[in-house]
Design a protein around this motif. Structure first.
Motif, PDB file in Angstrom:
ATOM      1  N   ARG A  41       0.829  -1.204   0.000  1.00  0.00           N
ATOM      2  CA  ARG A  41       0.000   0.000   0.000  1.00  0.00           C
ATOM      3  C   ARG A  41       0.863   1.254   0.000  1.00  0.00           C
ATOM      4  O   ARG A  41       0.618   2.204  -0.752  1.00  0.00           O
ATOM      5  CB  ARG A  41      -0.919  -0.011   1.211  1.00  0.00           C
ATOM      6  CG  ARG A  41      -1.908   1.148   1.231  1.00  0.00           C
ATOM      7  CD  ARG A  41      -2.653   1.251   2.522  1.00  0.00           C
ATOM      8  NE  ARG A  41      -1.818   1.625   3.640  1.00  0.00           N
ATOM      9  CZ  ARG A  41      -1.365   2.862   3.894  1.00  0.00           C
ATOM     10  NH1 ARG A  41      -1.673   3.843   3.076  1.00  0.00           N
ATOM     11  NH2 ARG A  41      -0.615   3.117   4.933  1.00  0.00           N
ATOM     12  N   ARG A  42       1.927   1.252   0.797  1.00  0.00           N
ATOM     13  CA  ARG A  42       2.817   2.425   0.860  1.00  0.00           C
ATOM     14  C   ARG A  42       3.573   2.615  -0.457  1.00  0.00           C
ATOM     15  O   ARG A  42       3.790   3.746  -0.888  1.00  0.00           O
ATOM     16  CB  ARG A  42       3.801   2.288   2.021  1.00  0.00           C
ATOM     17  CG  ARG A  42       3.137   2.540   3.337  1.00  0.00           C
ATOM     18  CD  ARG A  42       4.122   2.651   4.428  1.00  0.00           C
ATOM     19  NE  ARG A  42       3.444   2.901   5.692  1.00  0.00           N
ATOM     20  CZ  ARG A  42       4.049   3.043   6.823  1.00  0.00           C
ATOM     21  NH1 ARG A  42       5.353   2.967   6.894  1.00  0.00           N
ATOM     22  NH2 ARG A  42       3.359   3.262   7.930  1.00  0.00           N
ATOM     23  N   GLU A  43       3.967   1.516  -1.080  1.00  0.00           N
ATOM     24  CA  GLU A  43       4.635   1.616  -2.378  1.00  0.00           C
ATOM     25  C   GLU A  43       3.711   2.247  -3.424  1.00  0.00           C
ATOM     26  O   GLU A  43       4.120   3.093  -4.211  1.00  0.00           O
ATOM     27  CB  GLU A  43       5.111   0.239  -2.854  1.00  0.00           C
ATOM     28  CG  GLU A  43       6.367  -0.242  -2.162  1.00  0.00           C
ATOM     29  CD  GLU A  43       6.816  -1.611  -2.672  1.00  0.00           C
ATOM     30  OE1 GLU A  43       6.115  -2.231  -3.497  1.00  0.00           O
ATOM     31  OE2 GLU A  43       7.877  -2.059  -2.230  1.00  0.00           O
ATOM     32  N   LYS A  44       2.446   1.794  -3.389  1.00  0.00           N
ATOM     33  CA  LYS A  44       1.478   2.367  -4.332  1.00  0.00           C
ATOM     34  C   LYS A  44       1.252   3.843  -4.024  1.00  0.00           C
ATOM     35  O   LYS A  44       1.171   4.681  -4.926  1.00  0.00           O
ATOM     36  CB  LYS A  44       0.155   1.612  -4.281  1.00  0.00           C
ATOM     37  CG  LYS A  44       0.229   0.244  -4.912  1.00  0.00           C
ATOM     38  CD  LYS A  44      -1.098  -0.479  -4.800  1.00  0.00           C
ATOM     39  CE  LYS A  44      -1.004  -1.892  -5.382  1.00  0.00           C
ATOM     40  NZ  LYS A  44      -2.258  -2.621  -5.216  1.00  0.00           N
ATOM     41  N   GLU A  45       1.156   4.176  -2.747  1.00  0.00           N
ATOM     42  CA  GLU A  45       0.967   5.569  -2.325  1.00  0.00           C
ATOM     43  C   GLU A  45       2.170   6.415  -2.737  1.00  0.00           C
ATOM     44  O   GLU A  45       2.017   7.531  -3.241  1.00  0.00           O
ATOM     45  CB  GLU A  45       0.776   5.608  -0.803  1.00  0.00           C
ATOM     46  CG  GLU A  45       0.449   6.975  -0.264  1.00  0.00           C
ATOM     47  CD  GLU A  45       0.248   6.931   1.256  1.00  0.00           C
ATOM     48  OE1 GLU A  45       0.907   7.765   1.915  1.00  0.00           O
ATOM     49  OE2 GLU A  45      -0.527   6.107   1.748  1.00  0.00           O
TER      50      GLU A  45
END
Length: 185
Positions: free
Chosen positions: A33-37
């Motif tokens: 999720r953080r990578e996508k964010e």
């Protein structure tokens, strides 16, 4: 009881392992999720800015090339126009000289005499120019010869009458003979 306690401990260990696996999965999902964010918040704008700068750089490059080509074409056109004007002027001068040469050849000595007659007033003006620039002139005579404007005019005429001899010495053209010959016709 010992067996139940041991079974409970095994169940607790299995539960901890399952719990641990679930925590690892949750952390992996959080990382994704953080990578996508991060991709949405940082990478995509950075890529868009990089693309924008590349497009601007290419446009500036094309603009510089177009301006340079236009300037080159302008300079070339001006140079060609100047060269053509010089060539046309040269041709006009050559044509004019050719016409004069043909006229001189056709009219021969009469044309030369005409040029002499047209030039004599200019020569007289050039001879008289220094006299016209004087503020005061004092003339003294020791004999009964003319004094004043008559003497001055006579001296200018004397200088002009010496011109045919000077032209003959410088060019070999006998102006007196040409004038006499033209007067006979």
């Amino acid at each position: 009881l010992a067996i139940a306690s041991q079974g409970l401990k095994e169940e607790e260990g299995t539960l901890k392992v399952v719990e641990r696996k679930k925590m690892i999965e949750v952390e992996k999902e959080e990382v994704q999720r953080r990578e996508k964010e991060l991709a949405v918040q940082v990478r995509l704008p950075a890529d868009a800015e990089r693309k924008k700068l590349e497009v601007l750089a290419e446009a500036t490059k094309k603009e510089v090339i177009i301006r340079s080509e236009a300037e080159r074409d302008s300079v070339t056109a001006r140079a060609e126009a100047d060269a053509q004007a010089i060539a046309q002027k040269g041709q006009a001068d050559a044509d004019q000289m050719q016409l004069k040469a043909e006229a001189l050849q056709q009219y021969g000595r009469a044309a030369v005499a005409d040029m002499v007659f047209q030039t004599l007033p200019k020569v007289a003006a050039e001879v008289a120019t220094p006299l016209s620039q004087m503020d005061k002139l004092v003339m003294i005579s020791s004999d009964d010869s003319e004094v004043g404007a008559a003497q001055l005019t006579g001296e200018v005429i004397d200088i002009i009458t010496q011109m045919p001899g000077l032209v003959n010495k410088l060019t070999g053209v006998d102006m007196n003979a040409i004038v006499k010959e033209s007067m006979k016709k």
